[in-house]
Design a protein around this motif. Sequence first.
Motif, PDB file in Angstrom:
ATOM      1  N   MET A 135       0.845  -1.191   0.000  1.00 34.52           N
ATOM      2  CA  MET A 135       0.000   0.000   0.000  1.00 34.52           C
ATOM      3  C   MET A 135       0.880   1.240   0.000  1.00 34.52           C
ATOM      4  SD  MET A 135      -2.850   1.187   2.834  1.00 34.52           S
ATOM      5  CE  MET A 135      -3.923  -0.228   2.510  1.00 34.52           C
ATOM      6  N   ARG A 136       0.510   2.214  -0.818  1.00 37.95           N
ATOM      7  CA  ARG A 136       1.227   3.487  -0.815  1.00 37.95           C
ATOM      8  C   ARG A 136       0.317   4.548  -0.192  1.00 37.95           C
ATOM      9  NH1 ARG A 136       4.088   5.944  -6.084  1.00 37.95           N
ATOM     10  NH2 ARG A 136       5.849   4.760  -5.210  1.00 37.95           N
ATOM     11  N   ILE A 137       0.815   5.193   0.847  1.00 34.41           N
ATOM     12  CA  ILE A 137       0.099   6.267   1.529  1.00 34.41           C
ATOM     13  C   ILE A 137       0.856   7.559   1.288  1.00 34.41           C
ATOM     14  CG2 ILE A 137      -0.726   7.142   3.752  1.00 34.41           C
ATOM     15  CD1 ILE A 137      -0.640   4.228   4.774  1.00 34.41           C
ATOM     16  N   VAL A 138       0.134   8.609   0.892  1.00 32.70           N
ATOM     17  CA  VAL A 138       0.729   9.935   0.790  1.00 32.70           C
ATOM     18  C   VAL A 138       0.058  10.833   1.819  1.00 32.70           C
ATOM     19  CG1 VAL A 138       1.081  11.970  -0.636  1.00 32.70           C
ATOM     20  CG2 VAL A 138       1.378   9.701  -1.626  1.00 32.70           C
ATOM     21  N   ASP A 139       0.869  11.410   2.691  1.00 35.06           N
ATOM     22  CA  ASP A 139       0.381  12.272   3.759  1.00 35.06           C
ATOM     23  C   ASP A 139       0.644  13.728   3.365  1.00 35.06           C
ATOM     24  OD1 ASP A 139      -0.291  13.580   6.071  1.00 35.06           O
ATOM     25  OD2 ASP A 139       1.136  12.544   7.363  1.00 35.06           O
ATOM     26  N   VAL A 140      -0.416  14.465   3.047  1.00 36.48           N
ATOM     27  CA  VAL A 140      -0.292  15.891   2.745  1.00 36.48           C
ATOM     28  C   VAL A 140      -0.338  16.617   4.085  1.00 36.48           C
ATOM     29  CG1 VAL A 140      -1.270  17.848   1.492  1.00 36.48           C
ATOM     30  CG2 VAL A 140      -1.401  15.548   0.514  1.00 36.48           C
TER      31      VAL A 140
ATOM     32  N   HIS B 155      -1.412  18.630  -6.430  1.00 33.36           N
ATOM     33  CA  HIS B 155      -2.143  17.724  -7.319  1.00 33.36           C
ATOM     34  C   HIS B 155      -1.205  17.043  -8.298  1.00 33.36           C
ATOM     35  CE1 HIS B 155      -6.292  19.867  -6.696  1.00 33.36           C
ATOM     36  NE2 HIS B 155      -5.854  19.244  -5.621  1.00 33.36           N
ATOM     37  N   ALA B 156      -0.217  17.777  -8.813  1.00 33.01           N
ATOM     38  CA  ALA B 156       0.735  17.178  -9.751  1.00 33.01           C
ATOM     39  C   ALA B 156       1.537  16.065  -9.080  1.00 33.01           C
ATOM     40  CB  ALA B 156       1.673  18.252 -10.295  1.00 33.01           C
ATOM     41  N   ARG B 157       1.943  16.294  -7.835  1.00 32.22           N
ATOM     42  CA  ARG B 157       2.713  15.260  -7.132  1.00 32.22           C
ATOM     43  C   ARG B 157       1.835  14.065  -6.811  1.00 32.22           C
ATOM     44  NH1 ARG B 157       7.741  16.422  -4.925  1.00 32.22           N
ATOM     45  NH2 ARG B 157       7.499  18.210  -6.311  1.00 32.22           N
ATOM     46  N   LEU B 158       0.572  14.291  -6.444  1.00 29.53           N
ATOM     47  CA  LEU B 158      -0.343  13.174  -6.186  1.00 29.53           C
ATOM     48  C   LEU B 158      -0.601  12.375  -7.461  1.00 29.53           C
ATOM     49  CD1 LEU B 158      -2.922  14.875  -3.774  1.00 29.53           C
ATOM     50  CD2 LEU B 158      -1.253  13.116  -3.176  1.00 29.53           C
ATOM     51  N   ASP B 159      -0.757  13.078  -8.590  1.00 34.80           N
ATOM     52  CA  ASP B 159      -0.932  12.370  -9.863  1.00 34.80           C
ATOM     53  C   ASP B 159       0.265  11.477 -10.149  1.00 34.80           C
ATOM     54  OD1 ASP B 159      -3.377  13.535 -10.381  1.00 34.80           O
ATOM     55  OD2 ASP B 159      -2.545  15.165 -11.605  1.00 34.80           O
ATOM     56  N   GLU B 160       1.448  11.993  -9.900  1.00 35.53           N
ATOM     57  CA  GLU B 160       2.683  11.250 -10.163  1.00 35.53           C
ATOM     58  C   GLU B 160       2.817  10.038  -9.247  1.00 35.53           C
ATOM     59  OE1 GLU B 160       7.472  11.997  -9.437  1.00 35.53           O
ATOM     60  OE2 GLU B 160       6.129  13.712  -9.646  1.00 35.53           O
ATOM     61  N   LEU B 161       2.447  10.196  -7.989  1.00 34.40           N
ATOM     62  CA  LEU B 161       2.643   9.134  -7.004  1.00 34.40           C
ATOM     63  C   LEU B 161       1.516   8.100  -7.015  1.00 34.40           C
ATOM     64  CD1 LEU B 161       3.906  11.362  -4.053  1.00 34.40           C
ATOM     65  CD2 LEU B 161       5.276   9.767  -5.409  1.00 34.40           C
ATOM     66  N   ASP B 162       0.306   8.488  -7.429  1.00 39.13           N
ATOM     67  CA  ASP B 162      -0.842   7.587  -7.541  1.00 39.13           C
ATOM     68  C   ASP B 162      -1.006   6.717  -6.286  1.00 39.13           C
ATOM     69  OD1 ASP B 162      -3.050   6.277  -8.643  1.00 39.13           O
ATOM     70  OD2 ASP B 162      -1.784   4.722  -9.555  1.00 39.13           O
TER      71      ASP B 162
ATOM     72  N   TRP C 114      -8.617  16.952  -5.371  1.00 35.23           N
ATOM     73  CA  TRP C 114      -7.758  16.160  -6.274  1.00 35.23           C
ATOM     74  C   TRP C 114      -8.586  15.035  -6.891  1.00 35.23           C
ATOM     75  CZ3 TRP C 114      -5.483  11.085  -5.023  1.00 35.23           C
ATOM     76  CH2 TRP C 114      -4.652  10.611  -6.041  1.00 35.23           C
ATOM     77  N   GLN C 115      -8.460  14.850  -8.205  1.00 37.58           N
ATOM     78  CA  GLN C 115      -9.237  13.846  -8.926  1.00 37.58           C
ATOM     79  C   GLN C 115      -8.441  12.557  -9.067  1.00 37.58           C
ATOM     80  OE1 GLN C 115     -12.523  14.594  -9.833  1.00 37.58           O
ATOM     81  NE2 GLN C 115     -12.010  16.390  -8.579  1.00 37.58           N
ATOM     82  N   GLY C 116      -8.235  11.855  -7.983  1.00 39.41           N
ATOM     83  CA  GLY C 116      -7.471  10.612  -8.018  1.00 39.41           C
ATOM     84  C   GLY C 116      -8.265   9.467  -7.440  1.00 39.41           C
ATOM     85  N   ARG C 117      -7.731   8.249  -7.549  1.00 41.57           N
ATOM     86  CA  ARG C 117      -8.458   7.046  -7.156  1.00 41.57           C
ATOM     87  C   ARG C 117      -8.377   6.754  -5.657  1.00 41.57           C
ATOM     88  NH1 ARG C 117      -5.267   2.605  -6.053  1.00 41.57           N
ATOM     89  NH2 ARG C 117      -3.033   2.917  -6.446  1.00 41.57           N
ATOM     90  N   ALA C 118      -7.438   7.368  -4.951  1.00 41.21           N
ATOM     91  CA  ALA C 118      -7.153   6.998  -3.564  1.00 41.21           C
ATOM     92  C   ALA C 118      -8.322   7.330  -2.641  1.00 41.21           C
ATOM     93  CB  ALA C 118      -5.903   7.716  -3.080  1.00 41.21           C
ATOM     94  N   ILE C 119      -8.433   6.560  -1.558  1.00 37.20           N
ATOM     95  CA  ILE C 119      -9.347   6.968  -0.498  1.00 37.20           C
ATOM     96  C   ILE C 119      -8.711   8.148   0.242  1.00 37.20           C
ATOM     97  CG2 ILE C 119     -10.343   4.671  -0.224  1.00 37.20           C
ATOM     98  CD1 ILE C 119      -8.692   4.503   2.434  1.00 37.20           C
ATOM     99  N   ARG C 120      -9.568   9.016   0.780  1.00 38.50           N
ATOM    100  CA  ARG C 120      -9.099  10.164   1.556  1.00 38.50           C
ATOM    101  C   ARG C 120      -9.329   9.894   3.036  1.00 38.50           C
ATOM    102  NH1 ARG C 120      -9.558  10.616  -3.997  1.00 38.50           N
ATOM    103  NH2 ARG C 120      -9.221  12.761  -4.732  1.00 38.50           N
ATOM    104  N   SER C 121      -8.269  10.064   3.816  1.00 34.45           N
ATOM    105  CA  SER C 121      -8.347   9.873   5.261  1.00 34.45           C
ATOM    106  C   SER C 121      -7.987  11.176   5.956  1.00 34.45           C
ATOM    107  CB  SER C 121      -7.388   8.772   5.716  1.00 34.45           C
ATOM    108  OG  SER C 121      -7.263   8.759   7.129  1.00 34.45           O
TER     109      SER C 121
END
Length: 401
Positions: free
Chosen positions: A1-6, A79-86, A105-112
């Motif tokens: 699983m890849r998690i990105v923490d903004v 948003h550009a970095r989230l698109d890149e990291l998916d 952001w228009q991405g597939r990830a769930i938002r927590s």
Amino acid sequence: MRIVDVNEIYSPTGGGVRTYIDRKISVLASMGHELIVLAPGKEDRIEHRPGGGAIHYIKSRGMPFDSNYGLFWDPAPIHARLDELDPDVVENCSPWRSAWIVLNWQGRAIRSFFMHNDNLEAYAKRWFNRLASEERIERAFSWYDRYLQRFLREFDTVVTNGPALTRQLTARGVRVDTTVPLGIERTPFSPSLRDEQLRAALLAQCDLPPDAHLLLGVGRHHPEKRWPMVIDAVQRAGARVPVGLVILGQGMDTQTLERHIGSSPHIRLFHPVYDRARLAKIMASCDAYVHGCGTETFGLVPAEALACGAPLILPDSGDAAELANPLYTESFRERDAVSCADAILRMCARDPAIVRRAAAVASGTVRTDETHAAELIAHYEAVIAAKSGLSLPHAAHAARA
């Protein structure tokens, strides 16, 4: 699983959140997951971590009144970095602009939305507690709870980091889906690290003999930490018994604290100690750890001190209070210097060998960050499964693919 923490409240010179995030990156990597943090910075740069994970600093404006932190404003680079990291999961913890940047952001990830604090408790009640009751302050700031509800309904899950925070929020009708209490990296911390020579040296720095009482405080110099109240309490107790206080930290209130200490030789401010082994040795060598903040939502530092076998002097509110046990703790009324002084005197009157033995036994029960990480991943897998309509094993596989 890849998690990105903004994460707007991550800073290389920060306190508990930085400690939590840095360790979380390492723990998740050891479990086969990846955590990448998007944090405000003075320049764009990437800091890769051994074993996996990274901090992506994105050039941002600084935060007024505290140069340690920054603010996200422009959604485009995020948003550009989230698109890149998916990612599979996007975490956010700030209720202001960064929350809307994540939601838009228009991405597939769930938002927590991961709750590290409660601004009403940490700020509004601190600012106005002398002017009005807690109930009146809550009514006056009910707009904030309505605002929270407005954007939290857009997140896939809302997580808190401790039971005290969950109780505060749910009592005001704010959505919380699950509580995943934090934990500490227990490996560096042990009661066996106690060093009587180090203890005597620290007391000497406080112009006190080895038979005096050594108290330790750790945390940034910020009003929410209530160091002036702790200083007043130590000075009050010091009129009755020989007691010294060492505070490790820095921050926006350093000069204020220096003025508050005045000419007292028994209270010393030292720079933060980032070396975990050295910090653990200091914690194990003090006679008690004193904590001033009653709005702490977990209390990583008191937990680390207990893992070193240090008895605790704690406020009676906030999640740090969850650590309290009469066998090794003296509690005081939050924000009350007289009550805190009385707690210090009670601790000084106890048999040090007995109270330290009780704290040493309890040190092995302190919750670990591995447990926290495993529970958090299990929760995210369940949310992904529910959102995708897959069974949990299939959703977990899809998230890792």
